[in-house]
Scaffold this motif. Structure first.
Motif, PDB file in Angstrom:
ATOM      1  N   GLY A 224      -6.689  12.686   4.630  1.00  0.00           N
ATOM      2  CA  GLY A 224      -8.116  12.951   4.572  1.00  0.00           C
ATOM      3  C   GLY A 224      -8.748  12.843   3.209  1.00  0.00           C
ATOM      4  N   LYS A 225      -8.003  12.397   2.220  1.00  0.00           N
ATOM      5  CA  LYS A 225      -8.502  12.268   0.852  1.00  0.00           C
ATOM      6  C   LYS A 225      -8.468  10.796   0.421  1.00  0.00           C
ATOM      7  CE  LYS A 225      -6.713  16.792  -0.681  1.00  0.00           C
ATOM      8  NZ  LYS A 225      -7.992  17.404  -1.112  1.00  0.00           N
ATOM      9  N   VAL A 226      -9.291  10.471  -0.562  1.00  0.00           N
ATOM     10  CA  VAL A 226      -9.258   9.148  -1.175  1.00  0.00           C
ATOM     11  C   VAL A 226      -8.189   9.128  -2.253  1.00  0.00           C
ATOM     12  CG1 VAL A 226     -10.526   7.471  -2.550  1.00  0.00           C
ATOM     13  CG2 VAL A 226     -11.682   8.652  -0.673  1.00  0.00           C
ATOM     14  N   LEU A 227      -7.221   8.223  -2.097  1.00  0.00           N
ATOM     15  CA  LEU A 227      -6.189   8.053  -3.121  1.00  0.00           C
ATOM     16  C   LEU A 227      -6.654   7.130  -4.235  1.00  0.00           C
ATOM     17  CD1 LEU A 227      -2.938   7.602  -0.990  1.00  0.00           C
ATOM     18  CD2 LEU A 227      -3.496   9.525  -2.478  1.00  0.00           C
ATOM     19  N   ALA A 228      -7.279   6.027  -3.850  1.00  0.00           N
ATOM     20  CA  ALA A 228      -7.733   5.043  -4.833  1.00  0.00           C
ATOM     21  C   ALA A 228      -8.737   4.129  -4.159  1.00  0.00           C
ATOM     22  CB  ALA A 228      -6.566   4.230  -5.384  1.00  0.00           C
ATOM     23  N   ALA A 229      -9.607   3.521  -4.956  1.00  0.00           N
ATOM     24  CA  ALA A 229     -10.604   2.587  -4.440  1.00  0.00           C
ATOM     25  C   ALA A 229     -10.812   1.481  -5.450  1.00  0.00           C
ATOM     26  CB  ALA A 229     -11.916   3.309  -4.144  1.00  0.00           C
ATOM     27  N   GLY A 230     -11.127   0.300  -4.961  1.00  0.00           N
ATOM     28  CA  GLY A 230     -11.375  -0.837  -5.827  1.00  0.00           C
ATOM     29  C   GLY A 230     -11.241  -2.118  -5.037  1.00  0.00           C
TER      30      GLY A 230
END
Length: 328
Positions: A224-230
């Motif tokens: 349920g969490k964002v680990l990484a974005a790009g």
């Protein structure tokens, strides 16, 4: 499947350049089990954004909340500047979706489904259902019942329904599940066309090759969490590990292996050169593939016929992320 348009004819008028999806501190639990945990994310106009992660990461729950299919426990969610529940009648005509849980009555015919959902929002062009059915290979199925269709055909029909009314935001959950390679490529081409006309797409997928091919950005989730974005390339560069070039290298009498390996070590981007069972293995960043290839082409020997290149991809990056503490 697409949301049925509401009775209101009033459309959202977000400021130019404003986010299409804006989520801050989203939380959702089921029976005390946290599914989405303080999640924040933004989707900008015209982007194709992928949500990736293992089963149970919270991806599908997130997109269901975006569409107003579920209530958030906490946090702020805005879609095209609107609240998914309070402004549901205004928002529904602007959305199209194809979800894992999509279904139609078994006896409903393809043509009947298209007629049911072909209700464009005010100011939008009339749906060209014939062209969409033809594009996805379903024109001959217009009189067929939903219950008689294969899984792949059903997926294609739901995509047709999601695109009928020229939505501002399209949400696709496991877009190509059950499709054969030819149909998959046709669907990918359709998503590229959506990008070309400025439609925003939120794609939930386990197919990481698909995410690399289609997405401008990806958001990796776990618990349920964002680990990484790009961008896919950024995540590969940060988390996927080294590219590898390997080959058999047997210098002639006038060549010196130690000298050649030392030269390889000095090539830009090379992090390690090693030997294993008679093969030379060169590790480094992705551009090192081109540099080593140029070095081999300029050498005094023919390019090794057993030359092999292993390039990391988004799958490698995601596996690293899932096995690591939460990324920055």
């Amino acid at each position: 499947m697409p949301n049925h348009p509401g009775t209101s004819t009033q459309a959202a008028t977000p400021q130019p350049g404003a986010p299409v999806v804006e989520i801050d501190g989203l939380c959702k639990s089921y029976d005390g089990r946290v599914v989405v945990d303080d999640l924040s994310m933004t989707v900008r106009p015209g982007e194709v954004v992928g949500l990736i992660g293992a089963n149970g990461a919270g991806k599908t729950t997130t997109v269901e909340i975006i569409q107003g299919l579920r209530h958030a426990d906490a946090g702020r969610v805005r879609v095209l500047g609107l609240h998914p529940h309070r402004d549901a009648a205004r928002l529904r005509p602007l959305l199209g979706s194809q979800l894992q849980s999509s279904a139609l009555p078994d006896r409903m015919r393809v043509g009947e489904a298209v007629a049911l959902f072909a209700q464009p929002r005010p100011g939008a062009p009339a749906p060209d259902s014939d062209a969409l059915l033809e594009r996805f290979g379903l024109a001959y199925r217009r009189r067929y019942a939903f219950g008689s269709m294969s899984g792949g055909e059903r997926q294609r029909l739901f995509l047709v329904l999601a695109l009928l009314n020229t939505p501002r935001l399209v949400i696709l959950d496991e877009l190509t599940q059950g499709l054969d390679p030819t149909a998959r490529r046709d669907v990918w081409a359709a998503v590229d066309q959506l990008r070309d006309v400025g439609t925003t797409v939120l794609l939930v997928t386990h197919e990481l090759v698909e995410a690399e091919a289609l997405c401008d950005r990806v958001i990796a989730m776990r618990d349920g969490k964002v680990l990484a974005a790009g961008t896919p390339a950024e995540l590969v560069r940060r988390f996927a590990g080294a590219a590898t070039v390997s080959f058999t290298w047997t210098p002639g009498d006038h060549l010196d292996l130690a000298r050649d390996l030392n030269r390889l070590n000095r090539i830009e981007g090379v992090t390690r050169v090693r030997r294993n069972a008679g093969r030379v293995i060169v590790d480094g960043d992705v551009p090192v593939i081109a540099h080593v290839g140029a070095w081999l082409a300029a050498s005094d020997q023919p390019v090794p016929p057993d030359l092999r290149v292993d390039q990391p991809g988004l799958e490698d990056a995601l596996l690293t992320l899932l096995d690591s503490p939460r990324a920055a």
